[in-house]
Design an enzyme around this catalytic site. Structure first.
Site, PDB file in Angstrom:
ATOM      1  N   ARG A 159     -24.656 -16.828 -45.760  1.00  0.00           N
ATOM      2  CA  ARG A 159     -23.242 -17.032 -46.103  1.00  0.00           C
ATOM      3  C   ARG A 159     -22.440 -17.560 -44.920  1.00  0.00           C
ATOM      4  NH1 ARG A 159     -24.221 -11.706 -49.318  1.00  0.00           N
ATOM      5  NH2 ARG A 159     -25.333 -11.285 -47.407  1.00  0.00           N
ATOM      6  N   ILE A 160     -22.652 -16.976 -43.724  1.00  0.00           N
ATOM      7  CA  ILE A 160     -21.841 -17.394 -42.575  1.00  0.00           C
ATOM      8  C   ILE A 160     -22.241 -18.797 -42.128  1.00  0.00           C
ATOM      9  CG2 ILE A 160     -21.183 -16.830 -40.186  1.00  0.00           C
ATOM     10  CD1 ILE A 160     -21.759 -13.833 -40.937  1.00  0.00           C
ATOM     11  N   ARG A 180     -35.271 -19.462 -43.158  1.00  0.00           N
ATOM     12  CA  ARG A 180     -36.553 -18.980 -43.707  1.00  0.00           C
ATOM     13  C   ARG A 180     -36.929 -19.775 -44.953  1.00  0.00           C
ATOM     14  NH1 ARG A 180     -35.403 -12.732 -43.987  1.00  0.00           N
ATOM     15  NH2 ARG A 180     -33.484 -13.749 -44.560  1.00  0.00           N
ATOM     16  N   ILE A 239     -23.605 -16.070 -32.431  1.00  0.00           N
ATOM     17  CA  ILE A 239     -22.717 -15.050 -33.012  1.00  0.00           C
ATOM     18  C   ILE A 239     -23.535 -14.069 -33.863  1.00  0.00           C
ATOM     19  CG2 ILE A 239     -20.587 -16.409 -33.004  1.00  0.00           C
ATOM     20  CD1 ILE A 239     -21.115 -16.950 -36.032  1.00  0.00           C
ATOM     21  N   ARG A 241     -27.157 -11.946 -33.028  1.00  0.00           N
ATOM     22  CA  ARG A 241     -27.536 -10.786 -32.229  1.00  0.00           C
ATOM     23  C   ARG A 241     -28.140 -11.279 -30.919  1.00  0.00           C
ATOM     24  NH1 ARG A 241     -24.659  -8.527 -35.186  1.00  0.00           N
ATOM     25  NH2 ARG A 241     -25.040  -6.685 -36.482  1.00  0.00           N
ATOM     26  N   GLU A 270     -25.868  -5.275 -24.925  1.00  0.00           N
ATOM     27  CA  GLU A 270     -24.419  -5.035 -24.956  1.00  0.00           C
ATOM     28  C   GLU A 270     -24.100  -3.545 -25.082  1.00  0.00           C
ATOM     29  OE1 GLU A 270     -23.770  -7.721 -28.369  1.00  0.00           O
ATOM     30  OE2 GLU A 270     -23.061  -5.988 -29.483  1.00  0.00           O
ATOM     31  N   HIS A 288     -18.449  -9.366 -28.651  1.00  0.00           N
ATOM     32  CA  HIS A 288     -18.859  -9.097 -30.040  1.00  0.00           C
ATOM     33  C   HIS A 288     -17.639  -8.915 -30.961  1.00  0.00           C
ATOM     34  CE1 HIS A 288     -22.438  -7.507 -32.575  1.00  0.00           C
ATOM     35  NE2 HIS A 288     -21.514  -8.053 -33.358  1.00  0.00           N
TER      36      HIS A 288
HETATM   37  C1  8YV Z   1     -19.477  -5.921 -36.787  1.00  0.00           C
HETATM   38  C2  8YV Z   1     -21.376  -7.632 -36.895  1.00  0.00           C
HETATM   39  O1  8YV Z   1     -18.291  -5.852 -36.099  1.00  0.00           O
HETATM   40  O2  8YV Z   1     -21.225  -7.447 -39.217  1.00  0.00           O
HETATM   41  C3  8YV Z   1     -21.952  -7.580 -38.258  1.00  0.00           C
HETATM   42  O3  8YV Z   1     -23.176  -7.703 -38.373  1.00  0.00           O
HETATM   43  O4  8YV Z   1     -22.040  -7.916 -35.973  1.00  0.00           O
HETATM   44  C4  8YV Z   1     -19.922  -7.335 -36.670  1.00  0.00           C
HETATM   45  O5  8YV Z   1     -19.188  -8.043 -37.604  1.00  0.00           O
HETATM   46  C5  8YV Z   1     -20.399  -4.868 -36.356  1.00  0.00           C
HETATM   47  O6  8YV Z   1     -21.597  -4.888 -37.038  1.00  0.00           O
HETATM   48  C6  8YV Z   1     -19.749  -3.506 -36.469  1.00  0.00           C
HETATM   49  O7  8YV Z   1     -20.676  -2.499 -36.729  1.00  0.00           O
END
Ligand code: 8YV
Length: 332
Positions: A159-160, A180, A239, A241, A270, A288
């Site tokens: 989606r992103i 994938r 953006i 991990r 982090e 983050h």
């Molecule tokens: C969150 C993120 O802020 O949604 C995710 O996967 O990395 C961030 O949007 C984070 O997960 C908060 O737990």
């Protein structure tokens, strides 16, 4: 005899007015300050709980739930849930939920902003100015790379990723992606995106954006060998991990001029950041915050609260949390 209400643990401070909704059904054990709970503290908190509302700060697996005989649901506030060992939680018959969709557009906005900041050297320029180094205007100061007309390469087209691809149309970018699985034709058309293999994506990228979920299978997917396949004029934005990128190899490439710039919102250890990255000028570093608009962070907590209420058998969706992660596995 007084009715025994289920108990839920809220692991971090999360918009008290939204968390308040849990109190209608549950006794809530909340957390007043942002806390890095150790494994033992998480195990203790879960031991007497029926449910938990947690974030990426809270790693939970078999050991943390071993003594949690009452625990039936964990609602993660975030779309990514690599802090949770889902197979282990499924074996323990614990429902896991996450918060997709509500953060898609905000996170895509931020990915675009970070990529632009890296390519056009925005934070580097600001630091240089604040340091008092701007003594005379010069034609060749802080020359960067263009976004418009360039090739945007998206790794992970969920989606992103699709949200970022749609934004790229406004910048007249060519969009390549690797995922994938290939997307259906109509989605590819809508995103004006072309599927390519991983090596082609690396080689043709002017701007590479990482938006794929993290798992041990993709640990350090962007390593020295991958970086060596990229253009020296390219940028890398992450953006997703931190564990997707070998940060030492990235620092090598950035300092040797084998990669123009990077934008990083996520880091392997982090909140600690590799000191070599901190020392480099051609990397934009953010803590983050890709989903951190007020409206979106509130929507994430609200969805997680809905999930927890429903997963524990209350509210209009009792038994059917809106965004489950392991519902199919639990049916087996
Ligand atoms: C969150 C993120 O802020 O949604 C995710 O996967 O990395 C961030 O949007 C984070 O997960 C908060 O737990």
């Amino acid at each position: 005899m007084a009715e025994v209400r289920p108990r839920v643990w809220v692991s971090q401070p999360l918009f008290a007015d939204i968390v308040e909704r849990l109190r209608e059904h549950f006794d809530v054990i909340d957390t007043a300050q942002v806390t890095q709970h150790g494994a033992a503290a998480i195990a203790v908190a879960l031991a007497g709980s029926d449910g938990a509302l947690v974030t990426l700060n809270d790693p939970i697996g078999a050991a943390e739930v071993a003594g949690a005989g009452r625990l039936r649901a964990i609602a993660n506030v975030g779309v990514g849930y690599n802090n949770l060992d889902v197979p282990a939680l499924t074996r323990a018959r614990i429902v896991v939920t996450n918060t997709p969709d509500v953060l898609t557009e905000t996170t895509a906005d931020f990915g675009f902003a970070l990529m632009m900041a890296a390519a056009r050297r925005i934070t580097e320029g600001e630091r240089w100015l604040r340091e008092g180094q701007w003594r005379q205007w010069s034609f060749e100061t802080l020359l960067g790379g263009d976004l418009h007309g360039s090739t945007l390469a998206i790794l992970g087209m969920g989606r992103i990723g699709q949200g970022i691809a749609r934004r790229a149309a406004g910048f007249d970018m060519r969009v390549l992606y690797h995922n994938r699985s290939r997307l259906p034709d109509d989605v590819e058309r809508d995103c004006r995106a072309q599927y390519v293999d991983f090596d082609t994506l690396l080689a043709q990228a002017d701007h590479l954006l990482l938006v794929l979920p993290y798992s041990s299978q993709v640990h350090h997917l962007v390593d020295a060998a991958a970086l060596a396949k990229m253009k020296p004029t390219a940028t890398l934005t992450n953006i997703a991990r931190g564990g997707l990128v070998d940060e030492a190899a990235l620092a090598d490439a950035l300092s040797a001029g084998r990669l123009a710039a990077a934008g990083l919102d996520v880091f392997e250890g982090e909140p600690a950041v590799n000191p070599r990255l901190l020392a480099l000028r051609n990397v934009v570093l953010t803590p983050h915050i890709a989903s951190a608009s007020l409206a979106t962070r509130r929507a994430m907590v609200s969805l997680a609260v809905d999930n927890l209420i429903a997963a524990l058998g209350f509210g209009p969706d009792a038994g059917r949390p809106p965004t489950p992660v392991n519902a199919d596995q639990l049916k087996r």
